[in-house]
Every structure is written in C-alpha cells, then in structure tokens.
Design an enzyme around this catalytic site. Sequence first.
Site, PDB file in Angstrom:
ATOM      1  N   ASP A  98       0.813  -1.115  -0.079  1.00  0.00           N
ATOM      2  CA  ASP A  98       0.130   0.005   0.011  1.00  0.00           C
ATOM      3  C   ASP A  98       0.985   1.217   0.125  1.00  0.00           C
ATOM      4  O   ASP A  98       0.829   2.178   0.952  1.00  0.00           O
ATOM      5  CB  ASP A  98      -0.987   0.034   1.149  1.00  0.00           C
ATOM      6  CG  ASP A  98      -2.040  -0.991   1.120  1.00  0.00           C
ATOM      7  OD1 ASP A  98      -2.943  -1.015   0.564  1.00  0.00           O
ATOM      8  OD2 ASP A  98      -1.648  -2.197   1.765  1.00  0.00           O
ATOM      9  N   HIS A 144       0.818   3.629  -2.356  1.00  0.00           N
ATOM     10  CA  HIS A 144      -0.253   4.723  -2.662  1.00  0.00           C
ATOM     11  C   HIS A 144       0.560   5.804  -3.448  1.00  0.00           C
ATOM     12  O   HIS A 144       0.156   7.178  -2.820  1.00  0.00           O
ATOM     13  CB  HIS A 144      -1.103   5.263  -1.662  1.00  0.00           C
ATOM     14  CG  HIS A 144      -2.044   4.237  -1.102  1.00  0.00           C
ATOM     15  ND1 HIS A 144      -3.478   4.233  -1.796  1.00  0.00           N
ATOM     16  CD2 HIS A 144      -2.201   3.211  -0.367  1.00  0.00           C
ATOM     17  CE1 HIS A 144      -4.237   3.152  -1.321  1.00  0.00           C
ATOM     18  NE2 HIS A 144      -3.329   2.713  -0.472  1.00  0.00           N
ATOM     19  N   ASP A 199      -1.687  -1.912  -4.469  1.00  0.00           N
ATOM     20  CA  ASP A 199      -1.905  -0.549  -4.285  1.00  0.00           C
ATOM     21  C   ASP A 199      -0.473   0.211  -4.291  1.00  0.00           C
ATOM     22  O   ASP A 199      -0.237   1.166  -3.555  1.00  0.00           O
ATOM     23  CB  ASP A 199      -2.534   0.011  -2.984  1.00  0.00           C
ATOM     24  CG  ASP A 199      -3.816  -0.381  -3.163  1.00  0.00           C
ATOM     25  OD1 ASP A 199      -4.730  -0.673  -4.138  1.00  0.00           O
ATOM     26  OD2 ASP A 199      -4.835  -0.354  -2.087  1.00  0.00           O
ATOM     27  N   HIS A 253      -6.657  -0.130  -5.826  1.00  0.00           N
ATOM     28  CA  HIS A 253      -6.670   1.117  -6.391  1.00  0.00           C
ATOM     29  C   HIS A 253      -5.960   1.169  -7.840  1.00  0.00           C
ATOM     30  O   HIS A 253      -6.434   2.019  -8.624  1.00  0.00           O
ATOM     31  CB  HIS A 253      -5.752   1.959  -5.491  1.00  0.00           C
ATOM     32  CG  HIS A 253      -6.594   2.585  -4.204  1.00  0.00           C
ATOM     33  ND1 HIS A 253      -7.011   3.841  -4.186  1.00  0.00           N
ATOM     34  CD2 HIS A 253      -7.091   2.082  -3.265  1.00  0.00           C
ATOM     35  CE1 HIS A 253      -7.702   4.067  -3.140  1.00  0.00           C
ATOM     36  NE2 HIS A 253      -7.759   3.070  -2.288  1.00  0.00           N
ATOM     37  N   HIS A 309      -4.326  -9.008  -1.419  1.00  0.00           N
ATOM     38  CA  HIS A 309      -4.732  -7.645  -1.295  1.00  0.00           C
ATOM     39  C   HIS A 309      -6.240  -7.595  -1.151  1.00  0.00           C
ATOM     40  O   HIS A 309      -7.031  -7.572  -1.974  1.00  0.00           O
ATOM     41  CB  HIS A 309      -4.404  -6.651  -2.251  1.00  0.00           C
ATOM     42  CG  HIS A 309      -4.396  -5.010  -2.099  1.00  0.00           C
ATOM     43  ND1 HIS A 309      -3.418  -4.521  -1.549  1.00  0.00           N
ATOM     44  CD2 HIS A 309      -5.538  -4.314  -1.993  1.00  0.00           C
ATOM     45  CE1 HIS A 309      -3.856  -3.377  -1.294  1.00  0.00           C
ATOM     46  NE2 HIS A 309      -5.132  -3.186  -1.571  1.00  0.00           N
ATOM     47  N   HIS A 340      -3.661  -4.278   1.666  1.00  0.00           N
ATOM     48  CA  HIS A 340      -4.853  -3.661   1.795  1.00  0.00           C
ATOM     49  C   HIS A 340      -5.278  -3.130   2.970  1.00  0.00           C
ATOM     50  O   HIS A 340      -5.901  -2.022   3.140  1.00  0.00           O
ATOM     51  CB  HIS A 340      -6.251  -4.582   1.318  1.00  0.00           C
ATOM     52  CG  HIS A 340      -7.376  -3.793   1.296  1.00  0.00           C
ATOM     53  ND1 HIS A 340      -7.712  -2.673   0.459  1.00  0.00           N
ATOM     54  CD2 HIS A 340      -8.455  -4.082   1.998  1.00  0.00           C
ATOM     55  CE1 HIS A 340      -8.835  -2.177   0.545  1.00  0.00           C
ATOM     56  NE2 HIS A 340      -9.506  -3.031   1.507  1.00  0.00           N
ATOM     57  N   HIS A 389      -4.268  -0.855   6.451  1.00  0.00           N
ATOM     58  CA  HIS A 389      -3.430   0.204   6.255  1.00  0.00           C
ATOM     59  C   HIS A 389      -2.540   0.048   7.938  1.00  0.00           C
ATOM     60  O   HIS A 389      -1.428   0.791   7.671  1.00  0.00           O
ATOM     61  CB  HIS A 389      -3.848   1.849   6.049  1.00  0.00           C
ATOM     62  CG  HIS A 389      -3.949   1.846   4.513  1.00  0.00           C
ATOM     63  ND1 HIS A 389      -3.974   3.195   4.015  1.00  0.00           N
ATOM     64  CD2 HIS A 389      -4.241   1.048   3.605  1.00  0.00           C
ATOM     65  CE1 HIS A 389      -4.174   2.832   2.714  1.00  0.00           C
ATOM     66  NE2 HIS A 389      -4.268   1.445   2.440  1.00  0.00           N
TER      67      HIS A 389
END
Length: 575
Positions: free
Chosen positions: A15, A17, A55, A121, A218, A248, A250
């Site tokens: 993650d 991002h 992600d 995402h 995820h 996934h 956080h």
Amino acid sequence: MGSNDGVLRILVSTDNHLGVWEKDEVRKDDSFRSFEEVFEIAARNNADLVLLGGDLFHDNKPSRATIVRAMDILTRHCMGDQAVRFQVLSDQAANFTTGRVNYEDPNYNVALPVMTIHGNHDDPAGAENLSAVDILSTCRLVNYFGKAAIEGSGVGKLRITPVLLQKGETRVAMYGLGNLRDERLCRLFQTPQCVEWARPADTPDIGKDEWFNIFVLHQNRVAHTQNAKNCLREGALAKFLDLVVWGHEHECLADPWESAEAGNAFSVMQPGSSVATALSEGESRRKHVVMIEIMGQQWRTVKHPLESVRPFQFSSVTLAEQLELDPANQEGVTEFLERKVQSMIDEAERQRSPAAPALPLVRLRVDYSGFSTINTQRFGQKFVGKVANPNDIVLWQKAPQRRHKAEAVPGTTADMALVRPEALDEARIEDLIGQHLAHNLEILPEQTLTEALHEFVEKDNKESMKEAIHRVLQETQNATLHDEKATQVEQDEDLLNIVLDVAAKHKEATAAASAAQRATQAQRGADTQQQQQQQQQGSRPGSGSAANGLQRQVSGMQVRVLVMGEMLHCGCAVV
C-alpha cells in the site's frame, strides 16, 4: 542466518499509494519519499528482492507526473550490474504478465527484482484489462504476478499458481492474488472445489513439502461494515501455507501472529501502508517495512521503521467527561480544544525523526454529546503553518443513544436517526444496492451494477455503466439466440419429417396411377386383338362361339397377370 548464502531475503512493503495528496502543496511528496526509503532499506540490508503487496498507485489512472516519478525511483534503485542471487524455477509465461522475469531479459540490467500484485486502487480495468502496473511491467521495472481471473459462470473457478524461487538449498513457493471483489471472492473460497492451489510437483530430489509457501494478497481481512461477507476469512485459506502477507489493511501489524482461525496452520503478517491516506486511528501507528529471511524451512522477520513518514498524532476526547467545561460557554470549549491540539503537536515534534517532514498530521476525534460544535475551518486557521492538515483537524462525533431491542426496527425513521452522520460516508456501494435495489433489478444483475458503480467512483471510468449494460445485453442476446436456434432446429426436424412423409405418399400414389394406366392400355390391346380374331373366323357359329368364349377367358387371364405384374413392380399391394 544473516551471513549464510542460502538465506533468501525478501523485503515486504504494501500500500505505497504513489500520487496520494499530489494536489496538496504540503503533502504531495509524502508517498514518493517513503517509497524511496523502502529501496534504501533494501539496499542496506542486502535484500534479494522486494515484494509489493498491491496499491502501488493511489489512482487507477495515475497522473503522468506520478508515473514518471515512480519509474525514476525504480530505475535508480533497481537497475545495475549486480548479480541476482536466486533463480525462478516455475513456468514464467504462466507467472508473469510479460512472460519472463525481468532480470533474465538480455536488454536490461536488473540488480534488484521487484515482485508485485495489484490492489483495489490500481487493478486492471477496461476492455484490455490493463492498469498502470502493466506499464511498469512492460518497461521491465517490476514483475507483475497474481493477475488471476475468475473463470466460468455462477460462482466460478479460480486457480492460483506459485512463482517458484530457489537460492541455494532454500526453495520458496510464492503465491500471489491481486485484488478481486471481496463479496465474490469470499463466496468463491467458501464453495468447495472452486479454488485450486497449484502445488509444486513431487520429484525424486524435491518433495512438495520441502517448499516454504508464502501467499501475498490484497483483500479486506476484517469486516469494515456490518456485512461480514465483505472480508476474506483467514480460515478459508489453504492450510499448507506457511506465511500469509496481507495487503490492503493500512494499520501496521508488522509482527507475525499464528492464525487461530486457521488452527495455527500458518502465520499472518500485515505490514500496513507506507503513507497515511486517511486521518484514521489505524493510520497513526508507526509505519514499517518487513524483511523476511528464509533458510530451508526456518524463517524469521525483521521490521524496519520508515523514518521519512510524516508524523501523525491521533487522539479522542469526550467533552462531557471534562468537568471544567460548560456547554453554554463555547469559548471555553474552543480554548480546551486548542490546548489539546497544541499538546498533540508538541508530542509529534518530540517523536519526529530528522528525516521526517516538519509539519505533522493531527486528528482529534471529539464526542460533543450535550455540547454544540464550533466552526472547524475557523478553528483550523489558528494552526496554519503548524500542522499539515489545518482544515480537518477536528472530527465531530456523537455517541449513539441506547435503546431497547424492541424499538430497533431497521429501516424506520427512528432507526436512521441513531446513525452517526459520518457513518454514512463509510457505507459501501454493494451495501446500498443490496438495501435499496436488490429486489427491483430485473435485467441488470446486482453484482454487475455494483462493479460498474465501483469503477465509476473509484477508478474514474466514465464508460463503466455503458460497458456493463453492453456486456449484459450481449450475454442476454447470445442466450436468446441460442434458445431460438434450438427451437428452430426442432421445427426444422419436424418439417423435414413432414416433407419426407408427403414425398413417400406422393411416390406411392404416382406408382399406383402408373400401374392402373398400363393395365388399361393392356386391356384395350386385348379387346382390339379379340375383335380382329372374331372378324377372321367369320361364319363358323358353333365353333366360333366356343372359341370366342375360350379366347375371352385367356385374354382376361393375360390382362390380370399383366396388371398384377405391374403392381408388384411398383411395390403396391395385390388383393
């Protein structure tokens, strides 16, 4: 274990991002700063490869600036002349989207391979089923695996194949599964014989039980809504696994734990995100990446804190518990909250590492039951230049009122009045569709509508509804045409039988008419011959009379024989 060449070292991060807050002048670099630190930690600790748990990008269609910065980081840290110290033994065409692991491509010099799955995402979408991760994979910057698809109709079937890695005597089967819709995946895992785990084949030298099995996925690990089917249970996973890396979620839970739900069959590790994407309590925990060191069947994890992550302080306060506060004195409440926020800023400064940004994130959850709220924007202006999020420091919340179970009538006005306003933002699309449209959809399936709305909202796919309707319409038309063709075939068979029956009867009638015509012609010929004989005999009355009678009998017999012969020749019945 650290000095042995047979130790396979895998640095895990999930993650990342990249691109989150890219339009925020204060926080736009946060995701890239922590992502670069991941590779610095990998280099310092001699990682053999980096494993990303989904992600990688925050948006399904990241900006060009985000893609360029991601490619720059990966190029600087992953390309080089250093030798890769492990082998891929499995079928690479079945494992990776490019058909080959990147460090074996003769056109590229890869020093640090990166293995990644996709998340919710940055998952593939559109007719081509591609994502931004495919761009990095095509450029040989990452090795994209776990891009599995659910095959078949109904519940469907899923096959999960591992990437087989070997370093010395250490053999690792790395299973990967990119994000799929939680509800459908849960139903798939709960249905027997629908999920197939491909195990390494037994050989005289290596048995399948000699492989260390890792599974990276995820998905939701816990139910974030009242609908428990929106998460994948640990007990549904295969029991032969040794370690599950859960993306996934956080919240950083870097220390592995044995899964009690799976009967302690395997351990679970949740590295969490490398950047705060929401101002939630779970995001405020210290961020880490985890090094997995494997030698044979022995393994351990070493967690490394991310020093470049922006400090984040989260706290909760209930105004009713503060005896010095008067609900009628709003200025007193404001001053109390200002002191609370300032103390959080001071604590963040004390804990901040030198590599972290100066301005912290601060989130204060305030239970204002019995009090009035204050203007959040005006309150935040007092902390401009002190925090990174001045516009959303305070989260107002009211404690739900207690009531008797008899009064709890779901769906009523009284029931809805007890819902927190901020809880409405936590509702999932599938929950809303199931609540309001489940019994009103006749043509468009509920699951198809859910996925289309999810792509429209989360992935900015403006054609999602059009594509969903076109796909359902095409499937309906194909099914209808198939039924019509089956009906047409039955009708054609009936018509063919009728035609053959009519043709057979027509043939019989034609044969009988032809036989009768030939018999008539034979009768006329016999009568003509008889008249000629009578004319020749002339005046012999006695003998002529007898002869004529005998001749008529013979002629009649000849005609009958001819008629019978013709009818037998035509296949007609003779009476």
